[in-house]
Scaffold this motif. Structure first.
Motif, PDB file in Angstrom:
ATOM      1  N   CYS A  50       0.859  -1.180   0.000  1.00 26.36           N
ATOM      2  CA  CYS A  50       0.000   0.000   0.000  1.00 26.36           C
ATOM      3  C   CYS A  50       0.894   1.228   0.000  1.00 26.36           C
ATOM      4  O   CYS A  50       1.683   1.403   0.926  1.00 26.36           O
ATOM      5  CB  CYS A  50      -0.906   0.017   1.225  1.00 26.36           C
ATOM      6  N   PRO A  51       0.779   2.081  -1.018  1.00 26.06           N
ATOM      7  CA  PRO A  51       1.642   3.263  -1.092  1.00 26.06           C
ATOM      8  C   PRO A  51       1.036   4.496  -0.416  1.00 26.06           C
ATOM      9  O   PRO A  51       1.663   5.561  -0.410  1.00 26.06           O
ATOM     10  CB  PRO A  51       1.726   3.496  -2.610  1.00 26.06           C
ATOM     11  N   HIS A  52      -0.151   4.344   0.141  1.00 25.34           N
ATOM     12  CA  HIS A  52      -0.913   5.518   0.592  1.00 25.34           C
ATOM     13  C   HIS A  52      -0.570   5.945   2.009  1.00 25.34           C
ATOM     14  O   HIS A  52      -0.030   5.173   2.793  1.00 25.34           O
ATOM     15  CB  HIS A  52      -2.412   5.208   0.475  1.00 25.34           C
ATOM     16  N   CYS A  79      -7.574   4.907   1.868  1.00 21.88           N
ATOM     17  CA  CYS A  79      -7.611   3.852   0.849  1.00 21.88           C
ATOM     18  C   CYS A  79      -8.157   2.558   1.464  1.00 21.88           C
ATOM     19  O   CYS A  79      -8.317   2.451   2.674  1.00 21.88           O
ATOM     20  CB  CYS A  79      -6.208   3.609   0.300  1.00 21.88           C
ATOM     21  N   CYS A  87      -6.530  -0.336   0.990  1.00 19.33           N
ATOM     22  CA  CYS A  87      -5.459  -1.340   1.015  1.00 19.33           C
ATOM     23  C   CYS A  87      -4.510  -1.203   2.195  1.00 19.33           C
ATOM     24  O   CYS A  87      -3.779  -2.158   2.500  1.00 19.33           O
ATOM     25  CB  CYS A  87      -4.696  -1.378  -0.309  1.00 19.33           C
ATOM     26  N   ARG A  88      -4.485  -0.056   2.858  1.00 19.93           N
ATOM     27  CA  ARG A  88      -3.561   0.085   3.988  1.00 19.93           C
ATOM     28  C   ARG A  88      -4.027  -0.790   5.156  1.00 19.93           C
ATOM     29  O   ARG A  88      -5.148  -0.641   5.643  1.00 19.93           O
ATOM     30  CB  ARG A  88      -3.477   1.554   4.420  1.00 19.93           C
TER      31      ARG A  88
HETATM   32 ZN    ZN Z   1      -3.527   1.898   0.219  1.00 21.50          ZN
END
Ligand code: ZN
Length: 200
Positions: free
Chosen positions: A96-98, A104, A106-107
């Motif tokens: 997860c890049p956030h 988001c 996905c985190r």
């Molecule tokens: Zn994410």
């Protein structure tokens, strides 16, 4: 090598920082990735069992502008180089890049990274395990109903035990180290395999 191999669709989800390598805030360059002792050999044992070894990792340093996706790929090339001499490999990497405030899906503790992995590899979650050092890892495990293994290898781990003791969070096994975690998972898989072999 054992003669028991895991059922199809079995995966072990691995957190990265604090689980495989020392958690030193943000790892933003390859030389900052320092594995704990025995990690390459333990990953190789999972490979030999025939499970998918999948990294699931929050990397908000990307969203914070401290690292690029290309930079993260260099770190993961380094990881592959460090474990390859032991016959070990990672089958997939989900990150997860956030930033937390981006909201988001996905985190971790959200389950988006696990969902991505299930879709890509046709996993059977009833056969999967998750290893991590943080509360968010064990919360993901709870959300997707896979046994969560806590490794006591970072400054975050003790709080997770406290949450478990207060009845807030299930933990299937508390491991002193990643090697201990893999010992336990291997034992679970071998036991299941033997049971299936005997027709239950
Ligand atoms: Zn994410």
């Amino acid at each position: 090598m054992r003669d028991v191999s895991a059922a199809p669709g079995t995966a072990v989800f691995l957190d990265r920082d604090g689980t495989l390598n020392h958690d030193r805030g943000y790892v933003t360059s390859p030389e900052q990735l320092v594995l704990f002792p025995g990690v390459p050999e333990a990953i190789a044992r999972l490979n030999h069992l025939g499970v998918m070894v999948l990294l699931v990792t929050n990397q908000s340093a990307i969203g914070r502008g401290m690292m690029t996706i290309e930079g993260l790929e260099l770190i993961h090339e380094r990881l592959a180089e460090l474990i390859r001499p032991y016959g070990a490999s990672i089958d997939g990497i989900f990150f997860c890049p956030h930033r937390p405030q981006d909201g988001c899906g996905c985190r971790k503790p959200k389950a988006g990274l696990i969902d991505q992995a299930v879709n890509r590899f046709a996993l059977d979650l009833s056969q999967c395990y998750l290893v991590g050092d943080k509360r968010s890892d064990l919360e993901v495990a709870q959300t997707v109903s896979v046994p969560g293994v806590l490794v006591m290898t970072s400054s975050y781990s003790a709080d997770v035990v406290k949450a478990r003791d207060e009845g807030q969070l299930p933990i299937e096994y508390v491991a002193d180290s990643f090697v201990d975690a893999v010992d336990w998972i291997e034992q679970q898989i071998v036991t299941r395999g033997n049971r299936i072999g005997l027709g239950r």
